[in-house]
Design an enzyme around this catalytic site. Structure first.
Site, PDB file in Angstrom:
ATOM      1  N   SER A  11      19.879 -29.926 -20.735  1.00  0.00           N
ATOM      2  CA  SER A  11      19.098 -31.143 -20.476  1.00  0.00           C
ATOM      3  C   SER A  11      18.843 -31.307 -18.982  1.00  0.00           C
ATOM      4  O   SER A  11      19.780 -31.231 -18.173  1.00  0.00           O
ATOM      5  CB  SER A  11      19.863 -32.360 -21.014  1.00  0.00           C
ATOM      6  OG  SER A  11      19.106 -33.539 -20.870  1.00  0.00           O
ATOM      7  N   GLU A  33      15.779 -29.376 -22.658  1.00  0.00           N
ATOM      8  CA  GLU A  33      15.214 -30.717 -22.752  1.00  0.00           C
ATOM      9  C   GLU A  33      14.726 -31.183 -21.385  1.00  0.00           C
ATOM     10  O   GLU A  33      15.477 -31.085 -20.399  1.00  0.00           O
ATOM     11  CB  GLU A  33      16.251 -31.725 -23.272  1.00  0.00           C
ATOM     12  CG  GLU A  33      15.671 -33.125 -23.368  1.00  0.00           C
ATOM     13  CD  GLU A  33      16.706 -34.202 -23.593  1.00  0.00           C
ATOM     14  OE1 GLU A  33      17.774 -34.182 -22.947  1.00  0.00           O
ATOM     15  OE2 GLU A  33      16.442 -35.092 -24.421  1.00  0.00           O
ATOM     16  N   LEU A  34      13.505 -31.685 -21.363  1.00  0.00           N
ATOM     17  CA  LEU A  34      12.945 -32.222 -20.119  1.00  0.00           C
ATOM     18  C   LEU A  34      12.923 -33.745 -20.247  1.00  0.00           C
ATOM     19  O   LEU A  34      12.140 -34.291 -21.024  1.00  0.00           O
ATOM     20  CB  LEU A  34      11.529 -31.671 -19.904  1.00  0.00           C
ATOM     21  CG  LEU A  34      11.411 -30.138 -19.925  1.00  0.00           C
ATOM     22  CD1 LEU A  34       9.945 -29.726 -19.825  1.00  0.00           C
ATOM     23  CD2 LEU A  34      12.235 -29.506 -18.825  1.00  0.00           C
ATOM     24  N   ARG A  35      13.792 -34.418 -19.483  1.00  0.00           N
ATOM     25  CA  ARG A  35      13.864 -35.871 -19.537  1.00  0.00           C
ATOM     26  C   ARG A  35      12.852 -36.451 -18.542  1.00  0.00           C
ATOM     27  O   ARG A  35      13.116 -36.646 -17.373  1.00  0.00           O
ATOM     28  CB  ARG A  35      15.292 -36.319 -19.201  1.00  0.00           C
ATOM     29  CG  ARG A  35      16.304 -36.188 -20.340  1.00  0.00           C
ATOM     30  CD  ARG A  35      16.167 -37.320 -21.350  1.00  0.00           C
ATOM     31  NE  ARG A  35      16.241 -38.627 -20.738  1.00  0.00           N
ATOM     32  CZ  ARG A  35      17.391 -39.266 -20.494  1.00  0.00           C
ATOM     33  NH1 ARG A  35      18.555 -38.711 -20.809  1.00  0.00           N
ATOM     34  NH2 ARG A  35      17.380 -40.455 -19.925  1.00  0.00           N
ATOM     35  N   ARG A  60      12.672 -41.058 -22.956  1.00  0.00           N
ATOM     36  CA  ARG A  60      13.681 -41.898 -23.574  1.00  0.00           C
ATOM     37  C   ARG A  60      13.427 -43.379 -23.308  1.00  0.00           C
ATOM     38  O   ARG A  60      13.162 -43.776 -22.185  1.00  0.00           O
ATOM     39  CB  ARG A  60      15.068 -41.510 -23.067  1.00  0.00           C
ATOM     40  CG  ARG A  60      16.229 -42.299 -23.686  1.00  0.00           C
ATOM     41  CD  ARG A  60      16.385 -42.077 -25.181  1.00  0.00           C
ATOM     42  NE  ARG A  60      16.797 -40.728 -25.523  1.00  0.00           N
ATOM     43  CZ  ARG A  60      16.196 -39.959 -26.428  1.00  0.00           C
ATOM     44  NH1 ARG A  60      15.131 -40.427 -27.081  1.00  0.00           N
ATOM     45  NH2 ARG A  60      16.605 -38.746 -26.664  1.00  0.00           N
ATOM     46  N   HIS A 111      20.331 -43.745 -30.471  1.00  0.00           N
ATOM     47  CA  HIS A 111      21.414 -43.794 -29.489  1.00  0.00           C
ATOM     48  C   HIS A 111      22.091 -45.138 -29.635  1.00  0.00           C
ATOM     49  O   HIS A 111      21.488 -46.170 -29.376  1.00  0.00           O
ATOM     50  CB  HIS A 111      20.855 -43.598 -28.073  1.00  0.00           C
ATOM     51  CG  HIS A 111      20.099 -42.325 -27.945  1.00  0.00           C
ATOM     52  ND1 HIS A 111      18.844 -42.190 -28.478  1.00  0.00           N
ATOM     53  CD2 HIS A 111      20.435 -41.119 -27.447  1.00  0.00           C
ATOM     54  CE1 HIS A 111      18.420 -40.958 -28.279  1.00  0.00           C
ATOM     55  NE2 HIS A 111      19.371 -40.294 -27.667  1.00  0.00           N
ATOM     56  N   LYS A 137      19.050 -36.748 -34.840  1.00  0.00           N
ATOM     57  CA  LYS A 137      20.161 -36.764 -33.871  1.00  0.00           C
ATOM     58  C   LYS A 137      20.710 -38.176 -33.697  1.00  0.00           C
ATOM     59  O   LYS A 137      19.953 -39.131 -33.498  1.00  0.00           O
ATOM     60  CB  LYS A 137      19.654 -36.248 -32.522  1.00  0.00           C
ATOM     61  CG  LYS A 137      20.657 -36.389 -31.397  1.00  0.00           C
ATOM     62  CD  LYS A 137      20.128 -35.827 -30.103  1.00  0.00           C
ATOM     63  CE  LYS A 137      18.907 -36.552 -29.643  1.00  0.00           C
ATOM     64  NZ  LYS A 137      18.422 -36.064 -28.346  1.00  0.00           N
ATOM     65  N   THR A 191      22.629 -35.919 -17.946  1.00  0.00           N
ATOM     66  CA  THR A 191      21.616 -36.895 -18.346  1.00  0.00           C
ATOM     67  C   THR A 191      22.217 -37.947 -19.281  1.00  0.00           C
ATOM     68  O   THR A 191      21.502 -38.803 -19.794  1.00  0.00           O
ATOM     69  CB  THR A 191      20.439 -36.206 -19.045  1.00  0.00           C
ATOM     70  OG1 THR A 191      20.965 -35.422 -20.127  1.00  0.00           O
ATOM     71  CG2 THR A 191      19.677 -35.291 -18.080  1.00  0.00           C
ATOM     72  N   GLN A 195      28.765 -35.139 -21.007  1.00  0.00           N
ATOM     73  CA  GLN A 195      28.231 -33.770 -21.098  1.00  0.00           C
ATOM     74  C   GLN A 195      29.081 -32.838 -20.235  1.00  0.00           C
ATOM     75  O   GLN A 195      29.581 -33.212 -19.197  1.00  0.00           O
ATOM     76  CB  GLN A 195      26.786 -33.725 -20.574  1.00  0.00           C
ATOM     77  CG  GLN A 195      25.758 -34.414 -21.429  1.00  0.00           C
ATOM     78  CD  GLN A 195      24.382 -34.385 -20.774  1.00  0.00           C
ATOM     79  OE1 GLN A 195      24.251 -34.149 -19.568  1.00  0.00           O
ATOM     80  NE2 GLN A 195      23.349 -34.646 -21.560  1.00  0.00           N
TER      81      GLN A 195
HETATM   82  O1  LIG Z   1      19.659 -37.881 -26.898  1.00  0.00           O
HETATM   83  C1  LIG Z   1      20.119 -37.104 -26.082  1.00  0.00           C
HETATM   84  C2  LIG Z   1      21.552 -36.774 -26.028  1.00  0.00           C
HETATM   85  C3  LIG Z   1      22.133 -37.220 -24.704  1.00  0.00           C
HETATM   86  O2  LIG Z   1      22.079 -38.637 -24.646  1.00  0.00           O
HETATM   87  C4  LIG Z   1      23.598 -36.795 -24.642  1.00  0.00           C
HETATM   88  O3  LIG Z   1      24.425 -37.641 -25.014  1.00  0.00           O
HETATM   89  O4  LIG Z   1      23.851 -35.645 -24.220  1.00  0.00           O
HETATM   90  C5  LIG Z   1      21.353 -36.648 -23.548  1.00  0.00           C
HETATM   91  C6  LIG Z   1      19.871 -37.006 -23.640  1.00  0.00           C
HETATM   92  O5  LIG Z   1      19.160 -36.412 -22.573  1.00  0.00           O
HETATM   93  C7  LIG Z   1      19.305 -36.554 -24.962  1.00  0.00           C
HETATM   94  O6  LIG Z   1      17.935 -36.957 -25.085  1.00  0.00           O
END
Ligand SMILES: O=C1C[C@@](O)(C(=O)O)C[C@@H](O)[C@@H]1O
Length: 211
Positions: A11, A33-35, A60, A111, A137, A191, A195
């Protein structure tokens, strides 16, 4: 050990078009993933040059962990343009409930930032999207019982990805072993809380799948 179901997602926060160069740092990830919610204007990128088999574009929502507020109509027009280009994106269930955009072969996400939905209600939502989505997800901040809650969601099939945020990153490895379809790691900066570096994830999962 059988091959794991998990895809490793690297990410990357994208603040300006030059940040797209970071894609080259993570080509050994399964997905990148490109945020683009980190940008002032997410439309300032030429998305047509991106490797469409590799990238996920995520704008997001600020209510689900996004960094900057963006007009929902910007997101609708961006995602429709990405759809036309065959580029995968990540769209929240809440956004899909308010705006008409396709989600086939994209990531449909939620989320949980405070109290979780009733698990039966969330299961119905997952089932609603799971056939046409690439992955559904669920990422959650910890709450009493979050581990069993997430494990229960994995029972809905191999297109479900679950991850806790803000806890020891090693817990994500655990959910990968239980079948989570995606596991997110960072490239140069996290992000989301919880992580680990995506290369560390690859190292651990490769070792485990050799068992
Ligand atoms: O939805 C997710 C998962 C995430 O929130 C994480 O918890 O690693 C990180 C985000 O960038 C991604 O879009």
């Amino acid at each position: 050990m059988a091959k794991l179901n998990t895809l490793v997602v690297a990410s990357i926060p994208i603040r300006r078009a030059e940040d797209l160069e970071k894609i080259s740092y993570a080509l050994d990830a399964d997905l990148i993933e490109l945020r683009v919610d980190y940008m002032e204007n997410p439309l300032d990128i030429d998305y047509s040059v991106l490797p469409r088999d590799k990238v996920i574009v995520t704008l997001r929502d600020i209510s689900e962990g996004g960094v900057k507020f963006h007009d929902p109509q910007i997101k609708v027009s961006l995602y429709r343009a990405l759809w036309d280009m065959g580029i995968r994106y990540d769209v929240e269930m809440s956004f899909l409930s308010r705006y008409d955009i396709p989600y086939e072969n994209s990531i449909v996400s939620i989320h949980i930032m405070d109290s979780p939905p009733k698990i039966d209600v969330l299961c119905q939502q997952i089932i609603k999207y799971i056939d046409k989505a690439f992955v559904v997800k669920i990422a959650t901040k910890p709450f009493q019982g979050y581990k069993s809650y997430l494990a229960r969601l994995l029972e809905l099939g191999d297109k479900v990805a679950v991850m806790p945020m803000g806890v020891d990153p090693i817990e994500r490895i655990g959910f990968s072993l239980l079948g989570s379809r995606l596991i997110y790691g960072y490239v140069d900066e996290p992000t989301a809380p919880g992580q680990m570096h995506y290369k560390k994830i690859k190292e651990i999962l490769n070792t485990l799948s050799l068992l």
